[in-house]
Design a protein around this motif. Structure first.
Motif, PDB file in Angstrom:
ATOM      1  N   ARG A  85      -9.764  -2.166  -7.965  1.00 59.34           N
ATOM      2  CA  ARG A  85      -8.402  -2.095  -8.519  1.00 59.34           C
ATOM      3  C   ARG A  85      -7.355  -2.231  -7.416  1.00 59.34           C
ATOM      4  NH1 ARG A  85      -8.038   3.274 -11.514  1.00 59.34           N
ATOM      5  NH2 ARG A  85      -6.323   2.423 -12.735  1.00 59.34           N
ATOM      6  N   LEU A  86      -7.685  -1.738  -6.245  1.00 62.97           N
ATOM      7  CA  LEU A  86      -6.746  -1.878  -5.123  1.00 62.97           C
ATOM      8  C   LEU A  86      -6.750  -3.311  -4.588  1.00 62.97           C
ATOM      9  CD1 LEU A  86      -7.402   1.478  -3.254  1.00 62.97           C
ATOM     10  CD2 LEU A  86      -5.183   0.680  -4.084  1.00 62.97           C
ATOM     11  N   LEU A  87      -7.943  -3.862  -4.448  1.00 62.33           N
ATOM     12  CA  LEU A  87      -8.041  -5.216  -3.883  1.00 62.33           C
ATOM     13  C   LEU A  87      -7.426  -6.257  -4.802  1.00 62.33           C
ATOM     14  CD1 LEU A  87     -11.596  -5.042  -2.262  1.00 62.33           C
ATOM     15  CD2 LEU A  87      -9.410  -5.321  -1.072  1.00 62.33           C
ATOM     16  N   SER A  88      -7.535  -6.036  -6.128  1.00 58.12           N
ATOM     17  CA  SER A  88      -6.976  -7.019  -7.067  1.00 58.12           C
ATOM     18  C   SER A  88      -5.464  -6.853  -7.229  1.00 58.12           C
ATOM     19  CB  SER A  88      -7.630  -6.850  -8.446  1.00 58.12           C
ATOM     20  OG  SER A  88      -7.180  -5.637  -9.023  1.00 58.12           O
ATOM     21  N   GLY A  89      -4.921  -5.754  -6.726  1.00 59.28           N
ATOM     22  CA  GLY A  89      -3.487  -5.516  -6.890  1.00 59.28           C
ATOM     23  C   GLY A  89      -3.144  -4.795  -8.174  1.00 59.28           C
ATOM     24  N   GLU A  90      -4.176  -4.464  -8.982  1.00 59.82           N
ATOM     25  CA  GLU A  90      -3.904  -3.739 -10.233  1.00 59.82           C
ATOM     26  C   GLU A  90      -3.191  -2.412  -9.948  1.00 59.82           C
ATOM     27  OE1 GLU A  90      -7.450  -2.739 -12.538  1.00 59.82           O
ATOM     28  OE2 GLU A  90      -6.310  -1.075 -13.429  1.00 59.82           O
ATOM     29  N   VAL A  91      -3.639  -1.725  -8.888  1.00 59.76           N
ATOM     30  CA  VAL A  91      -2.947  -0.494  -8.469  1.00 59.76           C
ATOM     31  C   VAL A  91      -2.307  -0.765  -7.104  1.00 59.76           C
ATOM     32  CG1 VAL A  91      -3.209   1.949  -7.869  1.00 59.76           C
ATOM     33  CG2 VAL A  91      -4.637   0.942  -9.673  1.00 59.76           C
ATOM     34  N   PRO A  92      -0.973  -0.599  -7.008  1.00 56.04           N
ATOM     35  CA  PRO A  92      -0.323  -0.833  -5.703  1.00 56.04           C
ATOM     36  C   PRO A  92      -0.789   0.199  -4.674  1.00 56.04           C
ATOM     37  CG  PRO A  92       1.297  -0.741  -7.503  1.00 56.04           C
ATOM     38  CD  PRO A  92      -0.015  -0.307  -8.074  1.00 56.04           C
ATOM     39  N   TRP A  93      -0.916  -0.225  -3.432  1.00 53.39           N
ATOM     40  CA  TRP A  93      -1.341   0.690  -2.367  1.00 53.39           C
ATOM     41  C   TRP A  93      -0.426   1.900  -2.278  1.00 53.39           C
ATOM     42  CZ3 TRP A  93      -5.745   0.786   0.278  1.00 53.39           C
ATOM     43  CH2 TRP A  93      -6.549  -0.344   0.232  1.00 53.39           C
ATOM     44  N   SER A  94       0.875   1.635  -2.407  1.00 54.91           N
ATOM     45  CA  SER A  94       1.829   2.741  -2.222  1.00 54.91           C
ATOM     46  C   SER A  94       1.604   3.848  -3.254  1.00 54.91           C
ATOM     47  CB  SER A  94       3.264   2.213  -2.314  1.00 54.91           C
ATOM     48  OG  SER A  94       3.439   1.572  -3.563  1.00 54.91           O
ATOM     49  N   VAL A  95       1.165   3.451  -4.459  1.00 55.60           N
ATOM     50  CA  VAL A  95       0.912   4.447  -5.514  1.00 55.60           C
ATOM     51  C   VAL A  95      -0.364   5.225  -5.178  1.00 55.60           C
ATOM     52  CG1 VAL A  95       0.331   4.730  -7.971  1.00 55.60           C
ATOM     53  CG2 VAL A  95       2.118   3.115  -7.280  1.00 55.60           C
ATOM     54  N   ALA A  96      -1.412   4.498  -4.836  1.00 57.63           N
ATOM     55  CA  ALA A  96      -2.699   5.150  -4.557  1.00 57.63           C
ATOM     56  C   ALA A  96      -2.594   6.092  -3.359  1.00 57.63           C
ATOM     57  CB  ALA A  96      -3.762   4.089  -4.302  1.00 57.63           C
ATOM     58  N   ILE A  97      -1.811   5.698  -2.363  1.00 54.31           N
ATOM     59  CA  ILE A  97      -1.731   6.526  -1.147  1.00 54.31           C
ATOM     60  C   ILE A  97      -1.122   7.897  -1.457  1.00 54.31           C
ATOM     61  CG2 ILE A  97      -0.508   6.711   1.081  1.00 54.31           C
ATOM     62  CD1 ILE A  97      -1.254   3.697   1.444  1.00 54.31           C
ATOM     63  N   GLU A  98      -0.130   7.934  -2.334  1.00 55.99           N
ATOM     64  CA  GLU A  98       0.445   9.238  -2.693  1.00 55.99           C
ATOM     65  C   GLU A  98      -0.605  10.111  -3.396  1.00 55.99           C
ATOM     66  OE1 GLU A  98       3.448  10.103  -1.395  1.00 55.99           O
ATOM     67  OE2 GLU A  98       3.135   8.114  -0.548  1.00 55.99           O
ATOM     68  N   GLU A  99      -1.434   9.477  -4.227  1.00 51.75           N
ATOM     69  CA  GLU A  99      -2.480  10.245  -4.909  1.00 51.75           C
ATOM     70  C   GLU A  99      -3.558  10.711  -3.902  1.00 51.75           C
ATOM     71  OE1 GLU A  99      -2.905  11.900  -7.369  1.00 51.75           O
ATOM     72  OE2 GLU A  99      -4.913  11.805  -8.243  1.00 51.75           O
TER      73      GLU A  99
END
Ligand code: HEM
Length: 396
Positions: free
Chosen positions: A256-270
Protein backbone atom coordinates in the motif's frame (compact mmCIF):
# COMPACT_ATOMS: atom_id res chain seq x y z
CA UNK A 1 -0.14 8.94 48.87
CA UNK A 2 -2.90 11.52 48.99
CA UNK A 3 -5.65 9.18 50.14
CA UNK A 4 -7.69 10.28 47.13
CA UNK A 5 -9.10 7.97 44.47
CA UNK A 6 -6.28 6.37 42.53
CA UNK A 7 -5.44 3.00 40.94
CA UNK A 8 -2.49 1.40 42.70
CA UNK A 9 0.06 -0.54 40.57
CA UNK A 10 3.73 -1.51 40.69
CA UNK A 11 4.40 0.00 37.23
CA UNK A 12 7.85 1.39 36.44
CA UNK A 13 9.06 2.44 32.99
CA UNK A 14 12.49 1.07 33.99
CA UNK A 15 11.13 -2.44 34.60
CA UNK A 16 12.17 -4.67 31.66
CA UNK A 17 9.03 -6.79 32.11
CA UNK A 18 6.64 -3.84 31.81
CA UNK A 19 8.67 -2.60 28.84
CA UNK A 20 7.67 -5.65 26.80
CA UNK A 21 4.01 -4.55 26.88
CA UNK A 22 3.36 -1.40 28.92
CA UNK A 23 -0.04 -0.92 27.27
CA UNK A 24 -1.73 -3.64 29.27
CA UNK A 25 -1.22 -1.92 32.62
CA UNK A 26 -2.21 1.46 31.12
CA UNK A 27 -5.49 -0.05 29.86
CA UNK A 28 -6.18 -1.67 33.23
CA UNK A 29 -5.68 1.62 35.07
CA UNK A 30 -7.71 3.55 32.48
CA UNK A 31 -10.58 1.11 33.06
CA UNK A 32 -10.64 1.89 36.83
CA UNK A 33 -9.70 5.32 38.19
CA UNK A 34 -7.56 6.49 35.25
CA UNK A 35 -5.06 8.14 37.60
CA UNK A 36 -2.50 5.47 38.42
CA UNK A 37 -0.02 5.46 41.28
CA UNK A 38 3.13 3.43 41.83
CA UNK A 39 5.50 3.27 44.81
CA UNK A 40 8.37 2.40 42.45
CA UNK A 41 11.21 4.90 41.84
CA UNK A 42 10.31 6.89 44.96
CA UNK A 43 6.58 7.09 44.14
CA UNK A 44 4.73 8.79 41.30
CA UNK A 45 1.27 9.33 39.79
CA UNK A 46 0.37 8.78 36.16
CA UNK A 47 -2.70 9.80 34.15
CA UNK A 48 -3.67 7.27 31.49
CA UNK A 49 -6.17 9.22 29.36
CA UNK A 50 -5.13 11.25 26.33
CA UNK A 51 -6.64 14.39 27.86
CA UNK A 52 -4.95 13.83 31.21
CA UNK A 53 -1.51 13.35 29.65
CA UNK A 54 -1.99 16.32 27.32
CA UNK A 55 -2.94 18.52 30.27
CA UNK A 56 0.23 17.57 32.16
CA UNK A 57 2.35 18.45 29.11
CA UNK A 58 0.49 21.70 28.48
CA UNK A 59 0.03 23.23 31.96
CA UNK A 60 3.59 24.00 32.93
CA UNK A 61 2.37 26.35 35.68
CA UNK A 62 0.86 23.33 37.47
CA UNK A 63 3.14 20.55 36.23
CA UNK A 64 6.68 21.90 36.20
CA UNK A 65 9.76 20.62 34.35
CA UNK A 66 12.11 22.75 36.46
CA UNK A 67 12.74 19.88 38.90
CA UNK A 68 13.73 17.69 35.95
CA UNK A 69 11.88 15.62 33.36
CA UNK A 70 13.56 12.27 34.10
CA UNK A 71 12.49 9.76 36.75
CA UNK A 72 14.48 9.03 38.85
CA UNK A 73 15.90 12.57 38.70
CA UNK A 74 19.10 13.03 36.67
CA UNK A 75 22.37 14.23 38.24
CA UNK A 76 22.62 17.28 35.95
CA UNK A 77 19.93 19.53 34.45
CA UNK A 78 19.46 19.23 30.71
CA UNK A 79 18.58 22.37 28.72
CA UNK A 80 15.94 23.25 27.63
CA UNK A 81 13.97 20.19 28.76
CA UNK A 82 14.44 20.80 32.50
CA UNK A 83 13.23 24.41 32.41
CA UNK A 84 9.85 26.16 32.48
CA UNK A 85 8.79 29.24 30.53
CA UNK A 86 9.81 32.06 30.44
CA UNK A 87 13.45 30.89 30.80
CA UNK A 88 12.66 27.88 28.64
CA UNK A 89 11.20 30.11 25.91
CA UNK A 90 14.44 32.04 25.71
CA UNK A 91 16.50 28.87 25.17
CA UNK A 92 13.98 27.42 22.81
CA UNK A 93 14.14 30.52 20.61
CA UNK A 94 17.87 29.97 20.19
CA UNK A 95 17.45 26.31 19.25
CA UNK A 96 14.32 26.63 17.10
CA UNK A 97 16.36 28.54 14.54
CA UNK A 98 18.50 25.49 14.09
CA UNK A 99 15.87 22.76 13.89
CA UNK A 100 13.46 24.16 11.30
CA UNK A 101 11.55 22.08 8.79
CA UNK A 102 13.51 23.81 6.02
CA UNK A 103 16.84 22.80 7.59
CA UNK A 104 15.67 19.19 7.89
CA UNK A 105 14.47 19.13 4.27
CA UNK A 106 17.70 20.70 3.03
CA UNK A 107 19.63 17.92 4.76
CA UNK A 108 17.71 15.19 2.92
CA UNK A 109 20.41 14.39 0.30
CA UNK A 110 23.04 13.82 3.01
CA UNK A 111 20.60 11.67 5.01
CA UNK A 112 19.77 9.66 1.87
CA UNK A 113 23.48 9.05 1.25
CA UNK A 114 23.87 7.58 4.74
CA UNK A 115 20.86 5.26 4.30
CA UNK A 116 22.28 4.03 0.96
CA UNK A 117 25.74 3.52 2.43
CA UNK A 118 24.47 1.45 5.37
CA UNK A 119 22.16 -0.74 3.27
CA UNK A 120 24.94 -1.32 0.72
CA UNK A 121 27.08 -2.77 3.51
CA UNK A 122 24.71 -5.76 3.95
CA UNK A 123 22.67 -5.87 0.71
CA UNK A 124 24.78 -8.62 -0.89
CA UNK A 125 24.66 -10.77 2.25
CA UNK A 126 20.88 -11.23 2.12
CA UNK A 127 20.50 -10.81 5.88
CA UNK A 128 20.92 -8.10 8.49
CA UNK A 129 20.04 -6.94 11.97
CA UNK A 130 18.06 -3.83 11.11
CA UNK A 131 18.54 -2.31 14.58
CA UNK A 132 22.28 -2.72 14.98
CA UNK A 133 23.29 -2.45 11.32
CA UNK A 134 20.81 0.13 10.11
CA UNK A 135 18.60 2.22 12.39
CA UNK A 136 21.04 2.86 15.27
CA UNK A 137 24.14 3.66 13.19
CA UNK A 138 21.90 5.66 10.81
CA UNK A 139 20.84 7.93 13.65
CA UNK A 140 24.35 8.38 14.96
CA UNK A 141 25.71 9.12 11.47
CA UNK A 142 22.95 11.58 10.58
CA UNK A 143 22.68 13.40 13.93
CA UNK A 144 26.22 13.74 15.28
CA UNK A 145 27.50 15.96 12.44
CA UNK A 146 24.42 18.21 12.87
CA UNK A 147 25.30 18.54 16.54
CA UNK A 148 28.98 19.15 15.70
CA UNK A 149 30.65 15.92 16.88
CA UNK A 150 33.64 14.84 14.71
CA UNK A 151 33.01 11.59 12.89
CA UNK A 152 36.00 9.85 14.47
CA UNK A 153 34.34 10.13 17.91
CA UNK A 154 30.99 8.72 16.75
CA UNK A 155 31.51 5.08 17.86
CA UNK A 156 32.77 6.10 21.32
CA UNK A 157 29.93 8.53 21.92
CA UNK A 158 27.14 6.34 20.51
CA UNK A 159 28.28 3.41 22.64
CA UNK A 160 28.38 5.47 25.84
CA UNK A 161 25.04 7.20 25.23
CA UNK A 162 23.23 4.01 24.35
CA UNK A 163 24.61 2.32 27.44
CA UNK A 164 23.54 5.27 29.60
CA UNK A 165 19.99 5.41 28.27
CA UNK A 166 19.35 1.84 29.28
CA UNK A 167 21.43 1.27 32.41
CA UNK A 168 20.60 4.27 34.56
CA UNK A 169 18.92 2.13 37.19
CA UNK A 170 20.98 -1.00 36.92
CA UNK A 171 24.56 0.28 37.28
CA UNK A 172 24.58 3.73 38.83
CA UNK A 173 28.37 3.88 39.25
CA UNK A 174 28.96 2.99 35.62
CA UNK A 175 26.40 5.61 34.68
CA UNK A 176 28.06 8.41 36.69
CA UNK A 177 31.46 7.44 35.26
CA UNK A 178 30.24 7.73 31.67
CA UNK A 179 28.37 10.91 32.52
CA UNK A 180 31.66 12.48 33.65
CA UNK A 181 33.44 11.29 30.51
CA UNK A 182 30.78 12.72 28.21
CA UNK A 183 30.70 16.00 30.13
CA UNK A 184 34.48 16.34 29.79
CA UNK A 185 34.25 15.48 26.10
CA UNK A 186 31.39 17.88 25.22
CA UNK A 187 32.64 20.82 27.30
CA UNK A 188 36.01 20.21 25.59
CA UNK A 189 34.33 20.45 22.18
CA UNK A 190 32.71 23.78 23.18
CA UNK A 191 36.08 25.11 24.31
CA UNK A 192 37.90 23.96 21.16
CA UNK A 193 35.30 25.45 18.82
CA UNK A 194 35.65 28.92 20.35
CA UNK A 195 39.06 29.26 18.71
CA UNK A 196 38.43 27.07 15.63
CA UNK A 197 36.97 28.11 12.23
CA UNK A 198 33.16 28.50 12.27
CA UNK A 199 31.00 25.65 10.97
CA UNK A 200 27.29 25.21 10.37
CA UNK A 201 26.23 23.03 13.28
CA UNK A 202 24.51 23.19 16.66
CA UNK A 203 27.83 23.51 18.49
CA UNK A 204 28.61 26.68 16.53
CA UNK A 205 25.14 28.05 17.28
CA UNK A 206 25.80 27.56 21.01
CA UNK A 207 29.30 29.05 20.83
CA UNK A 208 28.04 32.17 18.99
CA UNK A 209 24.86 32.72 21.00
CA UNK A 210 24.49 35.86 23.09
CA UNK A 211 22.31 34.95 26.04
CA UNK A 212 21.14 37.92 28.13
CA UNK A 213 24.17 39.89 27.02
CA UNK A 214 26.75 37.15 27.60
CA UNK A 215 28.09 34.05 25.87
CA UNK A 216 27.07 30.58 27.07
CA UNK A 217 29.55 28.83 29.31
CA UNK A 218 31.05 25.54 28.13
CA UNK A 219 28.94 23.77 30.76
CA UNK A 220 25.68 25.34 29.53
CA UNK A 221 26.58 24.30 26.00
CA UNK A 222 27.14 20.79 27.26
CA UNK A 223 23.70 20.78 28.97
CA UNK A 224 22.09 21.42 25.56
CA UNK A 225 24.35 19.10 23.57
CA UNK A 226 23.84 16.09 25.80
CA UNK A 227 20.05 16.48 25.73
CA UNK A 228 20.04 16.71 21.95
CA UNK A 229 22.10 13.54 21.74
CA UNK A 230 19.94 11.66 24.22
CA UNK A 231 16.77 13.02 22.63
CA UNK A 232 17.71 12.18 19.08
CA UNK A 233 19.55 8.90 18.89
CA UNK A 234 17.50 6.15 20.41
CA UNK A 235 14.04 7.62 19.88
CA UNK A 236 14.22 8.04 16.12
CA UNK A 237 15.92 4.67 15.70
CA UNK A 238 13.10 3.11 17.73
CA UNK A 239 10.41 4.61 15.49
CA UNK A 240 12.21 3.24 12.42
CA UNK A 241 12.81 -0.26 13.77
CA UNK A 242 9.22 -0.45 15.08
CA UNK A 243 7.90 0.56 11.67
CA UNK A 244 10.17 -1.96 9.90
CA UNK A 245 8.94 -4.66 12.26
CA UNK A 246 5.31 -3.82 11.44
CA UNK A 247 6.03 -3.76 7.70
CA UNK A 248 7.90 -7.06 8.00
CA UNK A 249 4.86 -8.73 9.53
CA UNK A 250 2.33 -6.95 7.26
CA UNK A 251 3.53 -7.18 3.63
CA UNK A 252 0.16 -5.83 2.47
CA UNK A 253 1.04 -2.50 4.13
CA UNK A 254 4.36 -2.42 2.23
CA UNK A 255 2.40 -2.79 -1.00
CA UNK A 256 0.00 0.00 0.00
CA UNK A 257 2.92 2.33 0.63
CA UNK A 258 4.80 1.40 -2.52
CA UNK A 259 1.70 1.82 -4.71
CA UNK A 260 0.96 5.23 -3.20
CA UNK A 261 -2.41 4.08 -1.85
CA UNK A 262 -1.30 5.30 1.59
CA UNK A 263 0.87 8.46 1.59
CA UNK A 264 4.13 8.12 3.52
CA UNK A 265 3.36 11.20 5.57
CA UNK A 266 0.15 9.57 6.85
CA UNK A 267 1.76 6.23 7.67
CA UNK A 268 4.69 7.85 9.46
CA UNK A 269 2.40 9.59 11.96
CA UNK A 270 0.75 6.24 12.68
CA UNK A 271 4.15 4.56 13.11
CA UNK A 272 5.09 7.31 15.55
CA UNK A 273 1.85 6.84 17.50
CA UNK A 274 2.07 3.08 17.52
CA UNK A 275 5.74 2.82 18.51
CA UNK A 276 5.82 5.76 21.00
CA UNK A 277 9.63 5.74 21.28
CA UNK A 278 9.62 8.07 24.32
CA UNK A 279 7.19 6.48 26.75
CA UNK A 280 7.35 8.73 29.79
CA UNK A 281 8.46 12.15 31.04
CA UNK A 282 8.22 13.51 34.56
CA UNK A 283 6.69 16.71 35.88
CA UNK A 284 6.44 18.00 39.49
CA UNK A 285 3.21 19.45 40.91
CA UNK A 286 3.61 23.11 41.93
CA UNK A 287 0.10 23.92 43.25
CA UNK A 288 -1.38 22.89 46.61
CA UNK A 289 -3.58 20.29 44.91
CA UNK A 290 -5.27 19.68 41.60
CA UNK A 291 -7.60 17.11 40.14
CA UNK A 292 -6.16 14.85 37.47
CA UNK A 293 -7.86 11.96 35.66
CA UNK A 294 -10.41 11.48 38.45
CA UNK A 295 -7.89 11.62 41.31
CA UNK A 296 -6.03 14.34 43.13
CA UNK A 297 -2.30 15.17 43.11
CA UNK A 298 -0.59 17.53 45.57
CA UNK A 299 2.32 19.94 45.70
CA UNK A 300 5.67 18.19 45.24
CA UNK A 301 4.13 14.97 43.83
CA UNK A 302 5.88 13.48 40.83
CA UNK A 303 3.58 12.97 37.83
CA UNK A 304 4.70 10.80 34.94
CA UNK A 305 3.22 11.94 31.64
CA UNK A 306 2.92 8.69 29.70
CA UNK A 307 3.08 9.43 25.98
CA UNK A 308 2.41 5.72 25.47
CA UNK A 309 -0.81 5.77 27.50
CA UNK A 310 -2.12 8.83 25.64
CA UNK A 311 -1.39 7.16 22.31
CA UNK A 312 -3.39 4.06 23.21
CA UNK A 313 -6.48 5.76 24.68
CA UNK A 314 -9.45 4.28 22.76
CA UNK A 315 -11.43 7.48 23.39
CA UNK A 316 -8.90 9.26 21.15
CA UNK A 317 -7.76 6.56 18.69
CA UNK A 318 -10.21 3.77 17.85
CA UNK A 319 -8.75 0.27 18.00
CA UNK A 320 -5.58 1.81 19.46
CA UNK A 321 -3.57 -1.42 19.70
CA UNK A 322 -3.72 -1.89 15.93
CA UNK A 323 -1.24 -0.11 13.66
CA UNK A 324 -3.57 1.17 10.92
CA UNK A 325 -1.26 2.98 8.52
CA UNK A 326 -4.05 4.90 6.75
CA UNK A 327 -5.53 6.45 9.90
CA UNK A 328 -5.12 10.12 10.74
CA UNK A 329 -2.82 9.90 13.76
CA UNK A 330 -1.48 13.44 13.58
CA UNK A 331 -2.62 14.25 17.11
CA UNK A 332 -0.44 11.52 18.63
CA UNK A 333 1.54 12.38 21.73
CA UNK A 334 4.87 10.83 20.67
CA UNK A 335 6.57 14.22 20.39
CA UNK A 336 4.91 15.47 23.60
CA UNK A 337 2.85 18.64 23.59
CA UNK A 338 2.98 22.23 24.81
CA UNK A 339 6.13 24.25 25.42
CA UNK A 340 8.54 21.30 25.19
CA UNK A 341 7.09 19.67 22.07
CA UNK A 342 10.01 17.86 20.42
CA UNK A 343 12.30 20.30 18.69
CA UNK A 344 13.76 17.55 16.49
CA UNK A 345 10.44 16.35 15.10
CA UNK A 346 11.00 17.73 11.59
CA UNK A 347 14.39 16.02 11.43
CA UNK A 348 12.91 12.82 12.86
CA UNK A 349 10.17 12.70 10.20
CA UNK A 350 12.65 13.20 7.34
CA UNK A 351 15.01 10.53 8.72
CA UNK A 352 12.20 8.01 9.23
CA UNK A 353 10.83 8.59 5.73
CA UNK A 354 14.25 8.27 4.06
CA UNK A 355 15.07 5.12 6.01
CA UNK A 356 11.77 3.32 5.33
CA UNK A 357 11.56 4.33 1.67
CA UNK A 358 15.13 3.22 1.04
CA UNK A 359 14.60 -0.17 2.69
CA UNK A 360 11.39 -0.84 0.74
CA UNK A 361 12.99 0.42 -2.48
CA UNK A 362 16.15 -1.67 -2.21
CA UNK A 363 15.39 -4.79 -0.15
CA UNK A 364 11.60 -4.64 -0.04
CA UNK A 365 11.13 -8.42 0.10
CA UNK A 366 12.73 -8.69 3.54
CA UNK A 367 11.30 -11.19 6.04
CA UNK A 368 11.62 -11.17 9.80
CA UNK A 369 13.73 -14.19 10.85
CA UNK A 370 11.57 -17.16 11.89
CA UNK A 371 11.10 -17.48 15.63
CA UNK A 372 12.05 -13.84 16.32
CA UNK A 373 10.55 -12.65 19.61
CA UNK A 374 10.65 -8.86 20.05
CA UNK A 375 12.63 -7.69 23.07
CA UNK A 376 12.29 -4.04 24.11
CA UNK A 377 14.61 -1.83 26.15
CA UNK A 378 13.23 -0.15 29.25
CA UNK A 379 13.57 3.49 30.51
CA UNK A 380 12.00 6.72 29.25
CA UNK A 381 12.87 5.34 25.79
CA UNK A 382 11.47 2.01 24.56
CA UNK A 383 13.08 0.39 21.54
CA UNK A 384 13.58 -2.99 19.90
CA UNK A 385 16.99 -4.41 20.82
CA UNK A 386 17.39 -6.33 17.55
CA UNK A 387 15.45 -6.97 14.34
CA UNK A 388 16.98 -9.86 12.35
CA UNK A 389 15.80 -10.11 8.75
CA UNK A 390 16.62 -11.96 5.53
CA UNK A 391 15.97 -10.96 1.91
CA UNK A 392 17.06 -11.72 -1.65
CA UNK A 393 20.73 -10.70 -1.87
CA UNK A 394 21.30 -7.64 -4.08
CA UNK A 395 24.52 -6.16 -5.45
CA UNK A 396 25.87 -3.63 -2.93
C1 HEM B 1 10.94 9.78 16.78
C2 HEM B 1 11.86 10.54 17.31
C3 HEM B 1 11.68 11.43 18.51
C4 HEM B 1 10.77 11.35 19.54
C5 HEM B 1 9.67 10.32 19.72
C6 HEM B 1 11.04 12.46 20.43
C7 HEM B 1 10.29 12.75 21.56
C8 HEM B 1 10.41 13.90 22.32
C9 HEM B 1 9.51 14.30 23.38
C10 HEM B 1 8.32 13.50 23.86
C11 HEM B 1 9.94 15.50 23.85
C12 HEM B 1 9.27 16.35 24.96
C13 HEM B 1 10.06 16.39 26.26
C14 HEM B 1 9.24 16.98 27.41
O1 HEM B 1 8.07 17.30 27.25
O2 HEM B 1 9.79 17.10 28.53
C15 HEM B 1 11.13 15.86 23.10
C16 HEM B 1 11.87 17.00 23.29
C17 HEM B 1 13.08 17.22 22.68
N1 HEM B 1 13.62 16.52 21.61
FE1 HEM B 1 12.80 14.91 20.72
N2 HEM B 1 12.11 13.17 19.95
C18 HEM B 1 12.53 12.58 18.77
C19 HEM B 1 13.56 13.02 17.94
C20 HEM B 1 14.40 14.06 18.24
C21 HEM B 1 15.50 14.48 17.41
C22 HEM B 1 15.87 13.87 16.06
C23 HEM B 1 16.12 15.51 18.09
C24 HEM B 1 17.30 16.35 17.70
C25 HEM B 1 17.96 16.30 16.57
C26 HEM B 1 15.38 15.73 19.32
C27 HEM B 1 15.68 16.68 20.27
C28 HEM B 1 14.83 17.07 21.30
C29 HEM B 1 15.11 18.19 22.20
C30 HEM B 1 16.35 19.08 22.20
C31 HEM B 1 13.99 18.28 23.07
C32 HEM B 1 13.77 19.29 24.20
C33 HEM B 1 12.81 20.36 23.75
C34 HEM B 1 12.37 21.29 24.88
O3 HEM B 1 12.56 20.96 26.06
O4 HEM B 1 11.85 22.37 24.58
N3 HEM B 1 14.34 14.84 19.37
N4 HEM B 1 11.38 14.88 22.16
Amino acid sequence: MTGSKVTETNYSHHDPEFAQDPYQVFAEVRGKCPLGHSEQLGGFYFPTTYDGVKRVFSEYQTFSSAEGAGLPPQVVKFFPVDLDPPVHTRWRRVLNRFFTQEAAEADRPRIQGIADHLISAFAARGSADFVNELTRPFLAMTTLPVVGVPDKDRPMLSEKLLWMVHNRLFDFEGWVKRYGEIEAYLTGLMGERRSAPARNDLLQCLVDEEFDGRRLTDFEGYQVLILTLFGALDSTSSAMSGALYHLGVHPQDRARLLSGEVPWSVAIEEFLRFTTPIQALRRTVTVEETELDGGVVKKGDFVLALNGAANRDPAKFSDPDQCIISRDAREHMSFGSGAHVCIGRHYARVMIEVCLKTVLGRIGDYKITDGFVPDYTSSEARALKTLPVSFTPRPA
